[in-house]
Design a protein around this motif. Structure first.
Motif, PDB file in Angstrom:
ATOM      1  N   LEU A 266      40.914  -5.420  22.044  1.00  0.00           N
ATOM      2  CA  LEU A 266      41.373  -6.575  21.718  1.00  0.00           C
ATOM      3  C   LEU A 266      42.933  -6.872  22.866  1.00  0.00           C
ATOM      4  CD1 LEU A 266      42.104  -6.083  17.975  1.00  0.00           C
ATOM      5  CD2 LEU A 266      40.442  -7.605  19.007  1.00  0.00           C
ATOM      6  N   THR A 267      42.872  -8.120  23.094  1.00  0.00           N
ATOM      7  CA  THR A 267      44.026  -8.422  24.212  1.00  0.00           C
ATOM      8  C   THR A 267      45.116  -8.219  23.504  1.00  0.00           C
ATOM      9  OG1 THR A 267      44.095 -10.677  23.570  1.00  0.00           O
ATOM     10  CG2 THR A 267      42.571 -10.183  25.144  1.00  0.00           C
TER      11      THR A 267
ATOM     12  N   GLN B  62      47.406 -10.334  23.116  1.00  0.00           N
ATOM     13  CA  GLN B  62      47.817 -11.414  22.423  1.00  0.00           C
ATOM     14  C   GLN B  62      46.952 -11.491  21.098  1.00  0.00           C
ATOM     15  OE1 GLN B  62      46.749 -11.660  25.629  1.00  0.00           O
ATOM     16  NE2 GLN B  62      48.740 -12.522  26.588  1.00  0.00           N
ATOM     17  N   GLU B  63      45.677 -10.949  21.038  1.00  0.00           N
ATOM     18  CA  GLU B  63      44.999 -10.765  19.772  1.00  0.00           C
ATOM     19  C   GLU B  63      45.721  -9.820  18.803  1.00  0.00           C
ATOM     20  OE1 GLU B  63      40.478 -11.758  21.536  1.00  0.00           O
ATOM     21  OE2 GLU B  63      41.468  -9.732  21.672  1.00  0.00           O
ATOM     22  N   TRP B  64      46.306  -8.700  19.427  1.00  0.00           N
ATOM     23  CA  TRP B  64      46.855  -7.609  18.543  1.00  0.00           C
ATOM     24  C   TRP B  64      48.338  -8.308  17.967  1.00  0.00           C
ATOM     25  CZ3 TRP B  64      45.268  -3.728  16.292  1.00  0.00           C
ATOM     26  CH2 TRP B  64      44.510  -2.922  16.410  1.00  0.00           C
TER      27      TRP B  64
ATOM     28  N   LEU C 266      48.744 -11.349  17.085  1.00  0.00           N
ATOM     29  CA  LEU C 266      48.469 -12.230  16.143  1.00  0.00           C
ATOM     30  C   LEU C 266      48.102 -11.578  14.988  1.00  0.00           C
ATOM     31  CD1 LEU C 266      45.993 -14.892  17.995  1.00  0.00           C
ATOM     32  CD2 LEU C 266      48.224 -15.272  16.865  1.00  0.00           C
TER      33      LEU C 266
END
Length: 57
Positions: free
Chosen positions: A24-25, A27-29, A31
């Motif tokens: 996960l990027t 940014q994904e983490w 979110l």
């Protein structure tokens, strides 16, 4: 008067482990943690939220 254990209303789908190598990027983490933070007051979700916060700090 007796106390009852609260049951979680989970979706009826089956949870699967992510495939090996799932990444996960940042940014994904962010979110995921932000969404979960809305539930940090709930004793069911708090340990998971704290676990993720320990990994992201």
């Amino acid at each position: 008067m007796t106390s009852r254990q609260t049951q979680m209303n989970l979706p009826s789908f089956t949870f699967r482990s992510p495939p090996a190598g799932l990444h996960l990027t940042v940014q994904e983490w962010a979110l995921i943690v932000k969404a979960l933070s809305a539930y940090q007051h709930n004793q069911t979700y708090r340990p998971l939220y704290e676990k993720l916060m320990d990994r992201t700090s």
